[in-house]
Scaffold this active site. Structure first.
Site, PDB file in Angstrom:
ATOM      1  N   PRO A  59       0.812  -1.218   0.000  1.00  0.00           N
ATOM      2  CA  PRO A  59       0.000   0.000   0.000  1.00  0.00           C
ATOM      3  C   PRO A  59       0.843   1.263   0.000  1.00  0.00           C
ATOM      4  O   PRO A  59       1.855   1.360   0.694  1.00  0.00           O
ATOM      5  CB  PRO A  59      -0.800  -0.123   1.300  1.00  0.00           C
ATOM      6  CG  PRO A  59      -0.938  -1.584   1.493  1.00  0.00           C
ATOM      7  CD  PRO A  59       0.357  -2.173   1.017  1.00  0.00           C
ATOM      8  N   CYS A  60       0.396   2.208  -0.819  1.00  0.00           N
ATOM      9  CA  CYS A  60       1.201   3.397  -1.060  1.00  0.00           C
ATOM     10  C   CYS A  60       0.701   4.601  -0.291  1.00  0.00           C
ATOM     11  O   CYS A  60       1.278   5.666  -0.378  1.00  0.00           O
ATOM     12  CB  CYS A  60       1.186   3.715  -2.561  1.00  0.00           C
ATOM     13  SG  CYS A  60      -0.481   4.007  -3.185  1.00  0.00           S
ATOM     14  N   ASN A  61      -0.373   4.458   0.482  1.00  0.00           N
ATOM     15  CA  ASN A  61      -1.005   5.617   1.107  1.00  0.00           C
ATOM     16  C   ASN A  61      -0.004   6.564   1.766  1.00  0.00           C
ATOM     17  O   ASN A  61      -0.110   7.775   1.658  1.00  0.00           O
ATOM     18  CB  ASN A  61      -2.015   5.156   2.167  1.00  0.00           C
ATOM     19  CG  ASN A  61      -2.925   4.062   1.648  1.00  0.00           C
ATOM     20  OD1 ASN A  61      -2.447   3.083   1.101  1.00  0.00           O
ATOM     21  ND2 ASN A  61      -4.216   4.235   1.806  1.00  0.00           N
ATOM     22  N   ASP A  62       0.959   6.025   2.470  1.00  0.00           N
ATOM     23  CA  ASP A  62       1.873   6.878   3.214  1.00  0.00           C
ATOM     24  C   ASP A  62       3.111   7.290   2.419  1.00  0.00           C
ATOM     25  O   ASP A  62       3.950   8.011   2.927  1.00  0.00           O
ATOM     26  CB  ASP A  62       2.309   6.174   4.509  1.00  0.00           C
ATOM     27  CG  ASP A  62       1.184   6.166   5.536  1.00  0.00           C
ATOM     28  OD1 ASP A  62       0.316   7.041   5.444  1.00  0.00           O
ATOM     29  OD2 ASP A  62       1.178   5.290   6.397  1.00  0.00           O
ATOM     30  N   PHE A  63       3.227   6.833   1.187  1.00  0.00           N
ATOM     31  CA  PHE A  63       4.368   7.243   0.374  1.00  0.00           C
ATOM     32  C   PHE A  63       3.959   8.129  -0.793  1.00  0.00           C
ATOM     33  O   PHE A  63       4.792   8.596  -1.550  1.00  0.00           O
ATOM     34  CB  PHE A  63       5.107   6.015  -0.173  1.00  0.00           C
ATOM     35  CG  PHE A  63       5.712   5.165   0.906  1.00  0.00           C
ATOM     36  CD1 PHE A  63       6.483   5.734   1.909  1.00  0.00           C
ATOM     37  CD2 PHE A  63       5.516   3.800   0.925  1.00  0.00           C
ATOM     38  CE1 PHE A  63       7.052   4.951   2.901  1.00  0.00           C
ATOM     39  CE2 PHE A  63       6.081   3.008   1.911  1.00  0.00           C
ATOM     40  CZ  PHE A  63       6.852   3.587   2.908  1.00  0.00           C
TER      41      PHE A  63
END
Length: 355
Positions: free
Chosen positions: A89-93
Site C-alpha cells: 500500500p502506497c497511502n503513506d508514500f
C-alpha cells in the site's frame, strides 16, 4: 540451453488488488512458449477486491485468494512459490497527502513481503509502489526498503516506470523493484520504451476504440447535479476548476491548495492523468467532450483492463479497485522481461538503471 531450468513460475501475491499485476503476469508470453507464470495464491484485506480477483484470475480455485489483513495473515500454510508480487500500500508514500512514510499506519507493510521472501526464497519478486516513495522521509524510506530486500537475499533492480512511455494511455509513474535471488546467474535489465514510441496513447483512442458495448459491466454513469454539469460546461479539455473561466456562482470556494485534478477534463490528444481510487466531488476524472465523470469501465480502459474483466462490488468500491490497480499492459511488459531474463533471451532494454 537456458540459464535456469525452471520454466513455469508459481506466483504468490500480497496486497493483490483486483488483479492488474496478476493478469499482466498470467498473460505474459515470450518467444519460448514453455516459459510462463501461473497463479498460486493471493491475499488482500478488501472483500470486493478479493471477489474481483477470484472471478477473473482463478475462478476455479477461489480458495487460493485469502481475504485477510496481512498483519494477521499466517504465511506458514501458503505454500511454496517461485515468484512473489507485492504492490504494498502506497497511502503513506504518495506525493498526494502528508508523506508520513515509516511513521504512518501503512509505512511498514512492505516488511510482510520481506518476511515471505525470507521464508519461501522465491527465484524472483516484483514490488510496486508510487513514485513518491523516493522522497518519503527525505529518501530514507526507499533506502531502508532496498536494503531490507537485498538482505533478504536478492539482487534488486529498481526503476521509476512512466507507464505512458510503455503504451499505457495514462500518465502513471510507479517505482517497481524487480529482485532476483542472488545465487542465480541472471541479471535483469529494465525493458526499453523504444518499442512503444509510436503507439497512440491518447485517452480518446483508449476510451472510444473500439466503442464500449452498451451491456458491458461496470459502465454505469455517475449522477451529477445540475450545478456540476453547468460548471463542467465551462471547463475545456485539459482545464480544471481553477484554470477555466467559470462564472462566479459556479466557482469553488477553496482556500489554500488548489489541486489541479479537481473537475479536470481529460485532454483527448494526450494520455489521461493518473487514475486514482478515492476522493470526493471533483476527483472522478472528467470526459473531454461530455459534461460528466468517466464511467468505471472507461477508467478501467485507461488502466488497460479488457472489457470482459468484471469488477465486483458497489460503484464506489469498483472505482477504488480500478484506481489502486497496476496497469495490466505495463505489468505484462515487465513480467515478460523477467521471463526473457530466465530464458536467456535477449530483449531491448535501457542501458542504465538506478540502483
Amino acid at each position: 540451453m537456458s540459464i535456469n531450468d525452471k520454466k513455469i513460475f508459481k506466483l504468490g501475491e500480497l496486497f493483490c488488488g483486483p488483479g492488474g499485476l496478476a493478469l499482466g503476469a498470467i498473460s505474459a508470453t515470450i518467444k519460448d512458449p514453455d516459459y510462463k507464470i501461473i497463479h498460486k495464491w493471493a491475499n488482500d484485506y478488501d472483500l470486493d477486491t478479493c471477489n474481483t480477483y477470484r472471478k477473473n484470475i482463478c475462478p476455479n480455485n477461489p480458495e487460493t485468494v485469502i481475504y485477510k489483513d496481512v498483519r494477521k495473515l499466517d504465511i506458514e500454510p501458503l505454500g511454496d512459490i517461485d515468484a512473489l508480487a507485492f504492490g504494498f500500500p502506497c497511502n503513506d508514500f504518495s506525493v498526494v497527502g502528508e508523506q508520513k512514510g515509516f511513521n504512518g499506519e501503512y509505512g511498514p507493510l512492505y516488511t510482510y513481503g520481506v518476511n515471505v521472501l525470507k521464508k519461501y526464497q522465491p527465484l524472483w519478486f516484483l514490488a510496486e509502489n508510487v513514485g513518491g516513495l523516493k522522497s518519503a522521509n527525505e529518501g530514507k524510506a526507499f533506502e531502508k526498503i532496498k536494503k531490507d530486500l537485498i538482505n533478504a537475499g536478492y539482487k534488486i533492480y529498481p526503476n521509476l516506470y512512466k507507464f505512458e512511455e510503455y503504451g499505457v494511455p495514462q500518465a502513471r509513474h510507479r517505482i517497481i523493484i524487480v529482485g532476483i535471488r542472488d545465487d542465480l546467474p541472471c541479471t535483469f535489465k529494465i525493458p526499453s520504451t523504444k518499442p512503444y514510441k509510436h503507439i497512440d496513447v491518447s485517452c480518446k483512442t483508449a476510451i472510444e476504440i473500439p466503442p464500449i458495448k452498451k451491456n458491458v459491466a461496470n459502465n454505469e454513469l455517475t449522477k451529477q447535479s445540475k450545478k456540476v454539469i453547468e460548471r463542467l460546461s465551462y471547463i475545456k479539455p485539459g482545464q480544471n476548476a481553477f484554470t477555466a473561466n467559470i462564472p462566479k456562482h459556479l466557482q469553488l470556494n477553496v482556500k489554500g491548495a488548489k489541486i489541479s485534478q479537481i473537475y479536470k477534463k481529460l485532454d483527448p490528444s494526450k494520455p489521461a492523468y493518473t487514475v486514482t481510487g478515492s476522493g470526493g466531488g471533483g476527483t472522478h476524472m472528467y470526459h473531454y467532450k461530455e459534461n460528466r465523470a468517466l464511467t468505471n469501465r472507461e477508467r478501467a480502459r485507461l488502466q488497460t483492463f479488457p472489457d470482459d474483466y468484471v469488477f465486483e462490488g458497489s460503484k464506489e468500491s469498483v472505482r477504488k479497485q480500478i484506481g489502486m490497480a497496476v496497469p495490466v499492459k505495463g505489468a505484462r511488459i515487465i513480467f515478460e522481461a523477467i521471463l526473457n531474463t530466465f530464458a536467456g533471451i535477449e530483449y531491448e532494454s535501457m542501458e542504465a538503471h538506478e540502483q
